[in-house]
Design a protein around this motif. Sequence first.
Motif, short mmCIF file in Angstrom:
data_model
loop_
_atom_site.label_atom_id
_atom_site.label_comp_id
_atom_site.label_asym_id
_atom_site.label_seq_id
_atom_site.Cartn_x
_atom_site.Cartn_y
_atom_site.Cartn_z
N SER A 1 -26.22 -33.00 8.28
CA SER A 1 -27.26 -34.16 8.61
C SER A 1 -27.39 -34.87 7.30
CB SER A 1 -28.62 -33.47 8.61
OG SER A 1 -28.43 -32.62 10.01
N SER B 1 -24.47 -24.14 9.26
CA SER B 1 -23.57 -23.37 10.03
C SER B 1 -23.58 -22.15 10.39
CB SER B 1 -22.40 -23.64 9.25
OG SER B 1 -21.26 -23.44 9.89
N THR C 1 -21.32 -26.16 13.51
CA THR C 1 -21.66 -26.80 12.05
C THR C 1 -22.45 -27.81 12.37
OG1 THR C 1 -19.91 -25.58 11.08
CG2 THR C 1 -21.00 -27.53 9.83
N THR C 2 -23.43 -28.29 11.75
CA THR C 2 -24.18 -29.34 11.89
C THR C 2 -24.32 -30.08 10.51
OG1 THR C 2 -25.34 -28.77 13.65
CG2 THR C 2 -26.10 -30.72 12.26
N LYS D 1 -22.63 -32.90 14.67
CA LYS D 1 -22.72 -31.26 15.08
C LYS D 1 -21.31 -31.07 16.00
CE LYS D 1 -25.18 -27.69 17.79
NZ LYS D 1 -26.52 -27.67 18.48
N SER E 1 -27.21 -36.80 12.47
CA SER E 1 -26.57 -35.69 12.29
C SER E 1 -25.19 -35.53 12.98
CB SER E 1 -27.60 -34.48 13.14
OG SER E 1 -28.76 -34.43 12.35
#
Length: 189
Positions: free
Chosen positions: A184, A175, A181-182, A125, A123
């Motif tokens: 993955s 997000s 926002t991430t 972020k 991930s």
Amino acid sequence: MEKIQHHGKRADAIVKGMLAHSRKSTGEKIPTDMNALADEYLRLSYHGMRAKDKSFNADFKTEFDPTLPKVKVVPQDIGRVLLNIINNAFQALNNEELRMRNEGFKPLVTVSTKNLGDKIEISVKDNGQGIPEAIKDKIFQPFFTTKPTGQGTGLGLSLSYDIVKAHGGEIFLDSELDKGTTFSVRLPI
């Protein structure tokens, strides 16, 4: 002449991106330490941003799962995915408006890994302004970009999506406006 040269270089970058987008990787999948790969591309991205813009400043941290097994991937391809996503995270934080709105704002990118049993998750972020709901479903489309004209080709996330799919994986976006926002990436073990 300067404008012609500028737009010529931009067109060249777009064509090269399109070629890369359509090219199938011939790289060999090898067991790869994803923690080391993620760390390498995080540092590469950060130092690349600093080289382009001396005023750029952001913190980054890692939260790596020590139980992560090696995963059979094409390291250059997955590295390219990570570089695209991490670059986007740093670029989202390099925003004067964001700093002006939030006094004491400390830009931060966090790269983490997690062992999910039959998959691993990487991930990325950021604590930027997030992605508006209206464009979330377009984010992985070829040529879609949120960057100002002349700064993005719109191929980075589209290419990343294709590479992850070719590895049998998935890529997710989470997000929330003003919370960050991430992205993955989940890959099978």
